[in-house]
Design a protein around this motif. Structure first.
Motif, PDB file in Angstrom:
ATOM      1  N   ALA A  88      -6.796  12.982  -2.411  1.00 29.15           N
ATOM      2  CA  ALA A  88      -5.705  12.177  -1.877  1.00 29.15           C
ATOM      3  C   ALA A  88      -5.694  10.904  -2.708  1.00 29.15           C
ATOM      4  O   ALA A  88      -6.704  10.545  -3.331  1.00 29.15           O
ATOM      5  CB  ALA A  88      -5.923  11.855  -0.405  1.00 29.15           C
ATOM      6  N   GLN A  89      -4.554  10.217  -2.746  1.00 28.67           N
ATOM      7  CA  GLN A  89      -4.485   9.011  -3.566  1.00 28.67           C
ATOM      8  C   GLN A  89      -3.647   7.946  -2.869  1.00 28.67           C
ATOM      9  O   GLN A  89      -2.550   8.232  -2.372  1.00 28.67           O
ATOM     10  CB  GLN A  89      -3.868   9.314  -4.938  1.00 28.67           C
ATOM     11  CG  GLN A  89      -3.913   8.117  -5.885  1.00 28.67           C
ATOM     12  CD  GLN A  89      -3.022   8.259  -7.107  1.00 28.67           C
ATOM     13  OE1 GLN A  89      -2.624   7.255  -7.693  1.00 28.67           O
ATOM     14  NE2 GLN A  89      -2.684   9.477  -7.496  1.00 28.67           N
ATOM     15  N   VAL A  90      -4.182   6.731  -2.821  1.00 28.54           N
ATOM     16  CA  VAL A  90      -3.396   5.590  -2.355  1.00 28.54           C
ATOM     17  C   VAL A  90      -3.407   4.541  -3.457  1.00 28.54           C
ATOM     18  O   VAL A  90      -4.343   4.470  -4.254  1.00 28.54           O
ATOM     19  CB  VAL A  90      -3.931   4.981  -1.033  1.00 28.54           C
ATOM     20  CG1 VAL A  90      -3.923   6.017   0.068  1.00 28.54           C
ATOM     21  CG2 VAL A  90      -5.316   4.385  -1.201  1.00 28.54           C
ATOM     22  N   ALA A  91      -2.344   3.749  -3.515  1.00 25.62           N
ATOM     23  CA  ALA A  91      -2.248   2.678  -4.508  1.00 25.62           C
ATOM     24  C   ALA A  91      -2.061   1.358  -3.776  1.00 25.62           C
ATOM     25  O   ALA A  91      -1.182   1.243  -2.914  1.00 25.62           O
ATOM     26  CB  ALA A  91      -1.080   2.931  -5.452  1.00 25.62           C
ATOM     27  N   ILE A  92      -2.894   0.391  -4.094  1.00 26.48           N
ATOM     28  CA  ILE A  92      -2.723  -0.963  -3.564  1.00 26.48           C
ATOM     29  C   ILE A  92      -2.294  -1.847  -4.726  1.00 26.48           C
ATOM     30  O   ILE A  92      -2.981  -1.934  -5.749  1.00 26.48           O
ATOM     31  CB  ILE A  92      -4.002  -1.482  -2.860  1.00 26.48           C
ATOM     32  CG1 ILE A  92      -3.762  -2.883  -2.282  1.00 26.48           C
ATOM     33  CG2 ILE A  92      -5.223  -1.428  -3.754  1.00 26.48           C
ATOM     34  CD1 ILE A  92      -4.848  -3.357  -1.323  1.00 26.48           C
ATOM     35  N   GLN A  93      -1.116  -2.450  -4.595  1.00 27.32           N
ATOM     36  CA  GLN A  93      -0.474  -3.137  -5.714  1.00 27.32           C
ATOM     37  C   GLN A  93       0.005  -4.528  -5.303  1.00 27.32           C
ATOM     38  O   GLN A  93       0.499  -4.715  -4.190  1.00 27.32           O
ATOM     39  CB  GLN A  93       0.726  -2.318  -6.194  1.00 27.32           C
ATOM     40  CG  GLN A  93       0.383  -0.904  -6.649  1.00 27.32           C
ATOM     41  CD  GLN A  93      -0.196  -0.866  -8.043  1.00 27.32           C
ATOM     42  OE1 GLN A  93       0.463  -1.231  -9.022  1.00 27.32           O
ATOM     43  NE2 GLN A  93      -1.445  -0.431  -8.152  1.00 27.32           N
ATOM     44  N   GLY A  94      -0.119  -5.483  -6.228  1.00 29.77           N
ATOM     45  CA  GLY A  94       0.367  -6.825  -5.965  1.00 29.77           C
ATOM     46  C   GLY A  94      -0.647  -7.878  -6.349  1.00 29.77           C
ATOM     47  O   GLY A  94      -1.820  -7.564  -6.591  1.00 29.77           O
ATOM     48  N   PRO A  95      -0.230  -9.134  -6.417  1.00 28.34           N
ATOM     49  CA  PRO A  95      -1.141 -10.204  -6.851  1.00 28.34           C
ATOM     50  C   PRO A  95      -2.376 -10.382  -5.966  1.00 28.34           C
ATOM     51  O   PRO A  95      -3.387 -10.905  -6.424  1.00 28.34           O
ATOM     52  CB  PRO A  95      -0.245 -11.454  -6.841  1.00 28.34           C
ATOM     53  CG  PRO A  95       0.964 -11.092  -6.066  1.00 28.34           C
ATOM     54  CD  PRO A  95       1.143  -9.625  -6.196  1.00 28.34           C
TER      55      PRO A  95
ATOM     56  N   LEU B  94       0.841  -1.187   0.000  1.00 32.92           N
ATOM     57  CA  LEU B  94       0.000   0.000   0.000  1.00 32.92           C
ATOM     58  C   LEU B  94       0.883   1.246   0.000  1.00 32.92           C
ATOM     59  O   LEU B  94       1.777   1.382   0.848  1.00 32.92           O
ATOM     60  CB  LEU B  94      -0.909   0.006   1.232  1.00 32.92           C
ATOM     61  CG  LEU B  94      -1.971   1.106   1.299  1.00 32.92           C
ATOM     62  CD1 LEU B  94      -3.013   0.934   0.201  1.00 32.92           C
ATOM     63  CD2 LEU B  94      -2.648   1.114   2.674  1.00 32.92           C
ATOM     64  N   PHE B  95       0.646   2.137  -0.952  1.00 28.90           N
ATOM     65  CA  PHE B  95       1.468   3.333  -1.143  1.00 28.90           C
ATOM     66  C   PHE B  95       0.630   4.595  -0.956  1.00 28.90           C
ATOM     67  O   PHE B  95      -0.520   4.645  -1.419  1.00 28.90           O
ATOM     68  CB  PHE B  95       2.054   3.374  -2.560  1.00 28.90           C
ATOM     69  CG  PHE B  95       2.935   2.215  -2.920  1.00 28.90           C
ATOM     70  CD1 PHE B  95       4.321   2.327  -2.869  1.00 28.90           C
ATOM     71  CD2 PHE B  95       2.391   1.007  -3.347  1.00 28.90           C
ATOM     72  CE1 PHE B  95       5.141   1.265  -3.232  1.00 28.90           C
ATOM     73  CE2 PHE B  95       3.200  -0.063  -3.708  1.00 28.90           C
ATOM     74  CZ  PHE B  95       4.584   0.071  -3.643  1.00 28.90           C
ATOM     75  N   ASP B  96       1.223   5.605  -0.341  1.00 31.70           N
ATOM     76  CA  ASP B  96       0.636   6.941  -0.331  1.00 31.70           C
ATOM     77  C   ASP B  96       1.179   7.683  -1.546  1.00 31.70           C
ATOM     78  O   ASP B  96       2.374   7.971  -1.631  1.00 31.70           O
ATOM     79  CB  ASP B  96       1.022   7.682   0.958  1.00 31.70           C
ATOM     80  CG  ASP B  96       0.514   9.125   0.971  1.00 31.70           C
ATOM     81  OD1 ASP B  96      -0.377   9.450   0.160  1.00 31.70           O
ATOM     82  OD2 ASP B  96       1.016   9.920   1.793  1.00 31.70           O
ATOM     83  N   VAL B  97       0.313   7.986  -2.493  1.00 31.32           N
ATOM     84  CA  VAL B  97       0.736   8.736  -3.676  1.00 31.32           C
ATOM     85  C   VAL B  97      -0.082  10.022  -3.812  1.00 31.32           C
ATOM     86  O   VAL B  97      -0.353  10.505  -4.911  1.00 31.32           O
ATOM     87  CB  VAL B  97       0.670   7.879  -4.968  1.00 31.32           C
ATOM     88  CG1 VAL B  97       1.875   6.979  -5.060  1.00 31.32           C
ATOM     89  CG2 VAL B  97      -0.585   7.022  -5.022  1.00 31.32           C
ATOM     90  N   SER B  98      -0.450  10.569  -2.657  1.00 26.66           N
ATOM     91  CA  SER B  98      -1.265  11.786  -2.631  1.00 26.66           C
ATOM     92  C   SER B  98      -0.507  13.013  -3.138  1.00 26.66           C
ATOM     93  O   SER B  98      -1.115  14.068  -3.362  1.00 26.66           O
ATOM     94  CB  SER B  98      -1.766  12.052  -1.209  1.00 26.66           C
ATOM     95  OG  SER B  98      -2.526  10.970  -0.721  1.00 26.66           O
TER      96      SER B  98
ATOM     97  N   VAL C 271      -0.894  14.051 -13.006  1.00 20.69           N
ATOM     98  CA  VAL C 271       0.454  14.414 -13.443  1.00 20.69           C
ATOM     99  C   VAL C 271       1.461  14.195 -12.321  1.00 20.69           C
ATOM    100  O   VAL C 271       1.100  14.041 -11.154  1.00 20.69           O
ATOM    101  CB  VAL C 271       0.492  15.886 -13.914  1.00 20.69           C
ATOM    102  CG1 VAL C 271      -0.513  16.101 -15.038  1.00 20.69           C
ATOM    103  CG2 VAL C 271       0.212  16.851 -12.767  1.00 20.69           C
ATOM    104  N   ASN C 272       2.740  14.179 -12.688  1.00 20.58           N
ATOM    105  CA  ASN C 272       3.797  13.961 -11.704  1.00 20.58           C
ATOM    106  C   ASN C 272       3.891  15.124 -10.728  1.00 20.58           C
ATOM    107  O   ASN C 272       3.775  16.290 -11.111  1.00 20.58           O
ATOM    108  CB  ASN C 272       5.136  13.748 -12.417  1.00 20.58           C
ATOM    109  CG  ASN C 272       5.223  12.362 -13.035  1.00 20.58           C
ATOM    110  OD1 ASN C 272       5.169  11.359 -12.352  1.00 20.58           O
ATOM    111  ND2 ASN C 272       5.328  12.316 -14.363  1.00 20.58           N
ATOM    112  N   ALA C 273       4.155  14.787  -9.459  1.00 17.75           N
ATOM    113  CA  ALA C 273       4.123  15.772  -8.377  1.00 17.75           C
ATOM    114  C   ALA C 273       5.051  16.951  -8.627  1.00 17.75           C
ATOM    115  O   ALA C 273       4.679  18.106  -8.405  1.00 17.75           O
ATOM    116  CB  ALA C 273       4.484  15.085  -7.059  1.00 17.75           C
TER     117      ALA C 273
END
Length: 367
Positions: free
Chosen positions: A145-152, A47-51, A113-115
């Motif tokens: 705000a944005q979070v990313a959940i990544q993985g199988p 889980l990533f914070d990409v806010s 867009v990129n921060a």
């Protein structure tokens, strides 16, 4: 020393992570460790914070003609609830930014867009919009705000908190107003790791609740909070470009290997089209390649690359791959030296170390 900007999640994880300055933001570089987090995403979920990413709305009856002009991909082919990866270029073919955009309604788009480029991108878009009628360009970064959940296991974990059937959200598609534990969010099947997963856009005031809910429900599945360090090694192994390294104002999308997002055959004219069309048809002067070290050493960003004492390019990103356990890098080199198996030398401090041009991506998921 002045503190960087902070996302709505900073207070949630500040005592559990090591934070660094990243493009003016105070962000976590790691929680349990880069290699541990990297492996969690490759095998389970992270889980990533990409806010810190920026969001720009483009609306109005002139939105599609405008976006066709400023973006390299074919906007007219995108359907509502679809997302598309694209570049935005200068007239000389160099890159303003790479981004993902979402078609929410027929004339309603959200650009992510990129921060580090938010202000520059917004100014660029606003200046170009002056030549079009019925287009509204608004920086709405503070509304998300944005979070990313990544993985199988990402779908399995997220599914526990929503009644929306996530299997129906296919790759580069999204659903808005998805209820996740009582919070409404835009959920897209996208990411920056080379794994399956979702990026979730919510209100800033909902971010902490969403973060804690996902970590709690995903704990049994091995979900781990992850920082920028693992995000970088993951995207690098999958050969996903990073603006400022693989893409810059001096590096075109064709040189960087994202020509699939540059539709020079679309009818509409777009900024940089003639240069990019020539590079696509006749070959760009430089090309991004993979390098694997033969001698012991790590190819770091900006290290020079040589063949027979001739400097032919430079490393854009390099590290020891956590998945492959090999010292590898991406390098932008003259097109004459891009064949697989070409032996080159990388200037590592005061020594030139042997390396070989290899195929990329370094990692590709099997399913």
């Amino acid at each position: 020393m002045a503190l960087g900007k902070r996302t709505p999640l900073f207070d949630v994880y500040k005592d559990q992570s090591k934070t660094i300055d990243f493009g003016g933001w105070d962000l976590p570089v790691q929680f349990s460790g880069i290699k541990d987090e990297h492996e969690a995403v490759r095998t389970k979920a992270g889980l990533f914070d990409v806010s810190h990413m920026g969001e720009v709305e483009v609306k109005g009856s002139g939105a599609i003609p405008f976006l066709q002009y400023v973006l390299t991909n074919d906007v007219e082919k995108l359907k509502v609830n679809g997302a598309q990866y694209t570049a935005m270029c200068y007239h000389e073919g160099g890159t303003v930014d790479d981004l993902v955009y979402y078609k929410r309604e027929e004339n309603d788009f959200l650009l992510v867009v990129n921060a580090s480029n938010v202000d520059k991108d917004f100014d660029w878009l606003s200046s170009q919009a002056e030549n079009f009628d019925n287009v509204e360009v608004v920086n709405v970064s503070d509304q998300f705000a944005q979070v990313a959940i990544q993985g199988p296991l990402a779908e399995e974990v997220l599914q526990k908190s929503t009644d929306t059937d996530l299997s129906e959200i296919t790759f580069f598609k999204f659903r808005d107003q998805v209820d996740i534990g009582g919070m409404k969010a835009l959920v897209s099947r996208t990411g920056y790791t080379g794994e399956d997963g979702f990026e979730i856009y919510c209100k800033p005031e909902d971010a902490a609740g969403l973060w804690n809910l996902l970590l709690e429900t995903g704990e049994a599945d091995g979900l781990k909070p992850c920082g920028l360090g693992a995000r970088d090694t993951l995207r690098f192994e999958a050969r996903l470009a990073l603006y400022g390294q693989e893409l810059t104002k001096d590096i075109s999308p064709i040189e960087a290997g994202i020509g699939f997002a540059v539709k020079t055959d679309k009818e509409a004219d777009f900024i940089g089209k003639s240069v990019l069309k020539d590079q696509k048809e006749n070959g760009a002067p430089r090309k991004l390649v993979g390098l694997e070290m033969i001698d012991k050493g790590i190819p770091r960003t900006d290290y020079a690359v040589f063949v027979n004492d001739e400097e032919i390019g430079f490393v854009t990103t390099g590290t020891q791959s956590p998945t492959l356990k090999k010292n590898v890098g991406l390098a932008l080199v003259d097109k004459a030296h891009t064949a697989i198996g070409t032996e080159v030398e990388v200037q590592v401090r005061k020594r030139r170390l042997k390396a070989e041009v290899v195929a990329t991506p370094f990692y590709k998921r099997s399913n």
